[in-house]
Design an enzyme around this catalytic site. Structure first.
Site, PDB file in Angstrom:
ATOM      1  N   GLY A  88      -1.713   6.804  22.708  1.00 42.07           N
ATOM      2  CA  GLY A  88      -0.422   6.188  23.033  1.00 42.07           C
ATOM      3  C   GLY A  88       0.355   5.816  21.792  1.00 42.07           C
ATOM      4  O   GLY A  88      -0.136   5.905  20.669  1.00 42.07           O
ATOM      5  N   GLY A 116       1.235   3.722  19.296  1.00 37.18           N
ATOM      6  CA  GLY A 116       0.724   2.489  18.710  1.00 37.18           C
ATOM      7  C   GLY A 116       1.755   1.781  17.847  1.00 37.18           C
ATOM      8  O   GLY A 116       1.689   0.579  17.634  1.00 37.18           O
ATOM      9  N   ARG A 117       2.691   2.571  17.336  1.00 41.16           N
ATOM     10  CA  ARG A 117       3.710   1.980  16.446  1.00 41.16           C
ATOM     11  C   ARG A 117       5.071   2.615  16.716  1.00 41.16           C
ATOM     12  O   ARG A 117       5.896   2.759  15.812  1.00 41.16           O
ATOM     13  CB  ARG A 117       3.321   2.189  14.993  1.00 41.16           C
ATOM     14  CG  ARG A 117       3.049   3.647  14.641  1.00 41.16           C
ATOM     15  CD  ARG A 117       3.115   3.836  13.160  1.00 41.16           C
ATOM     16  NE  ARG A 117       2.737   5.179  12.781  1.00 41.16           N
ATOM     17  CZ  ARG A 117       2.787   5.618  11.544  1.00 41.16           C
ATOM     18  NH1 ARG A 117       3.203   4.829  10.584  1.00 41.16           N
ATOM     19  NH2 ARG A 117       2.439   6.844  11.273  1.00 41.16           N
ATOM     20  N   LYS A 144       9.844   5.089  15.280  1.00 37.93           N
ATOM     21  CA  LYS A 144       8.486   5.089  14.715  1.00 37.93           C
ATOM     22  C   LYS A 144       8.440   4.022  13.632  1.00 37.93           C
ATOM     23  O   LYS A 144       9.314   3.990  12.764  1.00 37.93           O
ATOM     24  CB  LYS A 144       8.230   6.477  14.125  1.00 37.93           C
ATOM     25  CG  LYS A 144       6.826   6.767  13.685  1.00 37.93           C
ATOM     26  CD  LYS A 144       6.682   8.287  13.584  1.00 37.93           C
ATOM     27  CE  LYS A 144       5.404   8.743  12.979  1.00 37.93           C
ATOM     28  NZ  LYS A 144       5.334  10.227  13.023  1.00 37.93           N
ATOM     29  N   ASP A 161      -1.380  -1.692  12.294  1.00 39.56           N
ATOM     30  CA  ASP A 161      -0.406  -2.774  12.128  1.00 39.56           C
ATOM     31  C   ASP A 161       0.924  -2.476  12.814  1.00 39.56           C
ATOM     32  O   ASP A 161       1.827  -3.311  12.814  1.00 39.56           O
ATOM     33  CB  ASP A 161      -0.178  -3.086  10.636  1.00 39.56           C
ATOM     34  CG  ASP A 161       0.375  -1.886   9.861  1.00 39.56           C
ATOM     35  OD1 ASP A 161       0.715  -0.871  10.489  1.00 39.56           O
ATOM     36  OD2 ASP A 161       0.451  -1.979   8.617  1.00 39.56           O
ATOM     37  N   ARG A 175      14.059   9.025  15.706  1.00 46.11           N
ATOM     38  CA  ARG A 175      14.012  10.479  15.851  1.00 46.11           C
ATOM     39  C   ARG A 175      14.372  10.891  17.261  1.00 46.11           C
ATOM     40  O   ARG A 175      14.280  10.108  18.211  1.00 46.11           O
ATOM     41  CB  ARG A 175      12.666  11.025  15.408  1.00 46.11           C
ATOM     42  CG  ARG A 175      11.585  10.877  16.441  1.00 46.11           C
ATOM     43  CD  ARG A 175      10.320  11.600  16.014  1.00 46.11           C
ATOM     44  NE  ARG A 175       9.254  11.355  16.967  1.00 46.11           N
ATOM     45  CZ  ARG A 175       7.967  11.449  16.684  1.00 46.11           C
ATOM     46  NH1 ARG A 175       7.582  11.783  15.482  1.00 46.11           N
ATOM     47  NH2 ARG A 175       7.069  11.220  17.610  1.00 46.11           N
ATOM     48  N   ARG A 195       3.332  15.513  25.641  1.00 42.03           N
ATOM     49  CA  ARG A 195       2.335  16.184  24.810  1.00 42.03           C
ATOM     50  C   ARG A 195       1.210  16.692  25.687  1.00 42.03           C
ATOM     51  O   ARG A 195       1.042  16.227  26.823  1.00 42.03           O
ATOM     52  CB  ARG A 195       1.706  15.172  23.829  1.00 42.03           C
ATOM     53  CG  ARG A 195       2.692  14.339  23.058  1.00 42.03           C
ATOM     54  CD  ARG A 195       2.184  12.902  22.890  1.00 42.03           C
ATOM     55  NE  ARG A 195       3.237  12.049  22.323  1.00 42.03           N
ATOM     56  CZ  ARG A 195       3.416  11.866  21.027  1.00 42.03           C
ATOM     57  NH1 ARG A 195       2.591  12.416  20.169  1.00 42.03           N
ATOM     58  NH2 ARG A 195       4.401  11.121  20.582  1.00 42.03           N
ATOM     59  N   ASP A 205      -2.699  15.462  20.923  1.00 44.94           N
ATOM     60  CA  ASP A 205      -1.593  14.515  21.126  1.00 44.94           C
ATOM     61  C   ASP A 205      -0.401  14.862  20.249  1.00 44.94           C
ATOM     62  O   ASP A 205       0.663  14.259  20.383  1.00 44.94           O
ATOM     63  CB  ASP A 205      -2.053  13.080  20.847  1.00 44.94           C
ATOM     64  CG  ASP A 205      -2.702  12.927  19.482  1.00 44.94           C
ATOM     65  OD1 ASP A 205      -3.691  13.619  19.212  1.00 44.94           O
ATOM     66  OD2 ASP A 205      -2.193  12.143  18.661  1.00 44.94           O
ATOM     67  N   ASP A 219       5.496  15.082  14.891  1.00 46.84           N
ATOM     68  CA  ASP A 219       4.615  14.210  14.110  1.00 46.84           C
ATOM     69  C   ASP A 219       4.280  14.775  12.739  1.00 46.84           C
ATOM     70  O   ASP A 219       3.225  15.349  12.502  1.00 46.84           O
ATOM     71  CB  ASP A 219       3.347  13.846  14.900  1.00 46.84           C
ATOM     72  CG  ASP A 219       3.629  12.636  15.786  1.00 46.84           C
ATOM     73  OD1 ASP A 219       4.777  12.143  15.775  1.00 46.84           O
ATOM     74  OD2 ASP A 219       2.711  12.179  16.484  1.00 46.84           O
TER      75      ASP A 219
HETATM   76  P1  AMP Z   1      -0.511  10.300  14.470  1.00 52.35           P
HETATM   77  O1  AMP Z   1      -1.561  10.630  13.467  1.00 52.35           O
HETATM   78  O2  AMP Z   1       0.779   9.823  13.846  1.00 52.35           O
HETATM   79  O3  AMP Z   1      -0.287  11.364  15.461  1.00 52.35           O
HETATM   80  O4  AMP Z   1      -1.052   9.023  15.239  1.00 52.35           O
HETATM   81  C1  AMP Z   1      -2.238   8.995  15.986  1.00 52.35           C
HETATM   82  C2  AMP Z   1      -2.335   7.717  16.767  1.00 52.35           C
HETATM   83  O5  AMP Z   1      -2.454   6.587  15.894  1.00 52.35           O
HETATM   84  C3  AMP Z   1      -1.129   7.413  17.637  1.00 52.35           C
HETATM   85  O6  AMP Z   1      -1.618   6.804  18.800  1.00 52.35           O
HETATM   86  C4  AMP Z   1      -0.324   6.468  16.778  1.00 52.35           C
HETATM   87  O7  AMP Z   1       0.554   5.663  17.543  1.00 52.35           O
HETATM   88  C5  AMP Z   1      -1.425   5.644  16.140  1.00 52.35           C
HETATM   89  N1  AMP Z   1      -1.019   5.015  14.878  1.00 52.35           N
HETATM   90  C6  AMP Z   1      -0.812   5.622  13.690  1.00 52.35           C
HETATM   91  N2  AMP Z   1      -0.465   4.727  12.745  1.00 52.35           N
HETATM   92  C7  AMP Z   1      -0.452   3.501  13.340  1.00 52.35           C
HETATM   93  C8  AMP Z   1      -0.180   2.168  12.893  1.00 52.35           C
HETATM   94  N3  AMP Z   1       0.151   1.886  11.640  1.00 52.35           N
HETATM   95  N4  AMP Z   1      -0.269   1.181  13.818  1.00 52.35           N
HETATM   96  C9  AMP Z   1      -0.600   1.421  15.089  1.00 52.35           C
HETATM   97  N5  AMP Z   1      -0.880   2.656  15.563  1.00 52.35           N
HETATM   98  C10 AMP Z   1      -0.813   3.683  14.708  1.00 52.35           C
HETATM   99 MG    MG Z   2       0.927  11.723  16.881  1.00 49.69          MG
END
Ligand code: AMP
Ligand code: MG
Length: 488
Positions: free
Chosen positions: A92, A94-95, A115, A127, A179, A186, A255, A265
């Site tokens: 999901g 997360g940020r 983002k 975070d 964005r 996905r 994802d 991403d």
């Molecule tokens: P990504 O590698 O950007 O596709 O992210 C993979 C997962 O990690 C997704 O669920 C993101 O929302 C979560 N995520 C990445 N960085 C952070 C962060 N700093 N805080 C919270 N969730 C994160």
């Molecule tokens: Mg991602």
């Protein structure tokens, strides 16, 4: 320019309404001192957004999620996903937040997404924040992809929040990227839904995906199989384009594989310097799972996960559904091969009269000549147009097997390659790693001029006119092996 002309955008919430099970209504973290760093004016205009308003304090507050237009319902989207082959049942946003859907003046529908906008219920240990350099990196690389004609999410703006964020033992300026995507659906969205074991929900999700991205599937005898095949083909064509320009996504987890067929991403992504299929940039991809040359294969693997998620919609009988989906998945190899052959046909300046049986082996022989040499991928392809015009020296000077290349040249030239057509498909400007790195370093230190100059170069990928030569030169000796970092 007066305030009377400023128009706040209308944001829909059709996704949140249709699939409340897959979202959490949420709001962005406060940004103490938001400041606009980059605004994509051409994109804003395409979307029918008012650039003056976006630059105003209200607009900047909107771009960090601090001010939500009336009637909008920002949500964090839920999804699952296979990360490096292992299944995570709940990832999901997360940020990130889906602010809502935008309707452009031509009628197209787009997700507007932030983002770096703070922790959400999906943040796990993170975070919820993002720092300036990686957000600028997504901006630059996604705009480069767009300019190259490769389907991608687009960057609308980068705003610093005024809050420093801890990374790698230091503090860096926090930032939010706004964005735009044709949607954020996905493969992982389908995996999560499948795991929820509610066929009604899965059907609603699939129907929304069909309506939004692959409307022709609705008329097929088997609409959900047709959805699968439309996504399969869109992904095959997308990856063939990545391979053609030397793009390495870096984290091709399920994802990060869209239903629309857009690249999404931009974390540890990068363009290859040397034309080596084993090229990996990401610090966490120690096994090379997502190496440049593995992307077509790993996309087939990701599509198999998509097919599994769709099984209950493909046939009532599980065994029968598996057989149908398996046969359909086999079509990926054919679509990819056709898309790739078309790529190299164009890159080699050949027309439809050059048959697949000629183009395929010619491209393979060329790849063989490049393999094991430090040849610069982008530069070499561009030098081939000079070779088509009669001057083979620049391309030849990059290779080791000169006899082999001369024999190859003779076969290729006999087909009458069109050098001008080659210059329209083989870029001179891609976001080269050393350029991206130094531009981001300057931006972090407060100087945006190099980012603007890089953007100017990569948004005219095929045309060297008016762009300093440094933007088409390979990495300087000593730049060394390049490493990129995830989750930054
Ligand atoms: P990504 O590698 O950007 O596709 O992210 C993979 C997962 O990690 C997704 O669920 C993101 O929302 C979560 N995520 C990445 N960085 C952070 C962060 N700093 N805080 C919270 N969730 C994160
Ligand atoms: Mg991602």
């Amino acid at each position: 320019m007066g305030t009377a002309s400023l128009v706040t955008p209308d944001l829909g919430h059709a996704y949140a309404d249709a699939l409340p099970e897959l979202v959490k209504p949420w709001q962005a973290a406060a940004a103490p001192d938001p400041s606009l760093v980059l605004l994509n004016e051409p994109l804003a205009a395409e979307l029918g957004l008012d650039g003056d308003w976006l630059r105003s304090p209200d607009g900047v507050a909107f771009l960090v999620g601090a001010q939500v237009p009336e009637g909008a319902t920002p949500v964090a989207m839920a999804y699952a996903g296979h990360q490096f082959g292992g299944y995570s049942p709940l990832l999901g946003d997360g940020r990130a937040l889906l602010l809502g859907e935008l309707r452009d003046p031509a009628g197209g529908l787009h997700d507007l997404h932030l983002k770096g906008s703070g922790r959400t219920p999906f943040a796990r240990g993170g975070d919820g924040l993002a720092v300036l350099a990686p957000m600028l990196r997504e901006y630059v690389v996604s705009e480069a992809m767009h300019a190259l004609g490769i389907p991608t999410t687009r960057a609308l703006a980068v705003v610093t929040t005024g809050r420093d964020v801890a990374r790698d033992g230091g503090w860096f300026p926090g930032a939010v990227l706004a964005r735009v995507a044709s949607s954020h659906l996905r493969v992982g969205t389908f995996q999560l839904t499948r795991a929820m074991d509610d066929v009604g929900l899965l059907t609603r999700l699939a129907d929304l995906a069909i309506a939004r991205h692959h409307p022709d599937a609705a008329d097929a005898a088997s609409p959900y199989l047709a959805l699968f095949e439309a996504v399969r083909d869109a992904q095959a064509r997308l990856v063939a384009q990545w391979m053609g320009v030397g793009f390495v996504h870096g984290v091709l987890n399920t994802d990060n594989v869209t239903i629309s067929g857009e690249t999404i991403d931009y974390g540890p992504c990068a363009f290859v310097d040397a034309a080596d299929p084993a090229t990996v940039f990401s610090s966490i991809d120690s096994g090379g799972r997502y190496a440049w040359g593995n992307q077509p294969g790993v996309t087939a693997w990701n599509l198999a996960r998509f097919a599994e998620a769709l099984l209950p919609l493909v046939a009532d009988d599980q065994q029968e559904a598996v057989e149908i989906a398996t046969a359909s998945l086999e079509g990926y190899a054919t679509t990819y091969a056709a898309a790739w052959t078309e790529q190299v046909r164009r890159k080699l300046g050949l027309g439809a009269d050059a048959s697949d049986e000629v183009v395929g082996p010619l491209a393979e022989q060329l790849a063989e000549l490049m393999r094991g040499t430090p040849v610069d991928h982008t530069g070499f392809w561009r030098d081939l147009s000079a070779a088509a015009r009669g001057d083979a020296a620049p391309a030849r000077d990059r290779l080791l097997d000169l006899e082999g290349f001369d024999a190859w040249l003779e076969r290729w030239r006999a087909l009458g390659p069109d050098a001008d057509a080659m210059d329209r498909v083989n870029p001179v400007h891609v976001p080269r790693n050393h350029l991206v790195e130094s531009a981001l370093e300057s931006a972090t230190a407060g100087d945006l001029a190099p980012v603007h100059a890089l953007l100017a170069a990569i948004t005219q990928p095929y045309d060297p006119a008016g762009v300093d030569e440094v933007y088409r030169q390979p990495a300087p000796d000593g730049f060394g092996a390049y490493t990129t970092y995830c989750g930054t």
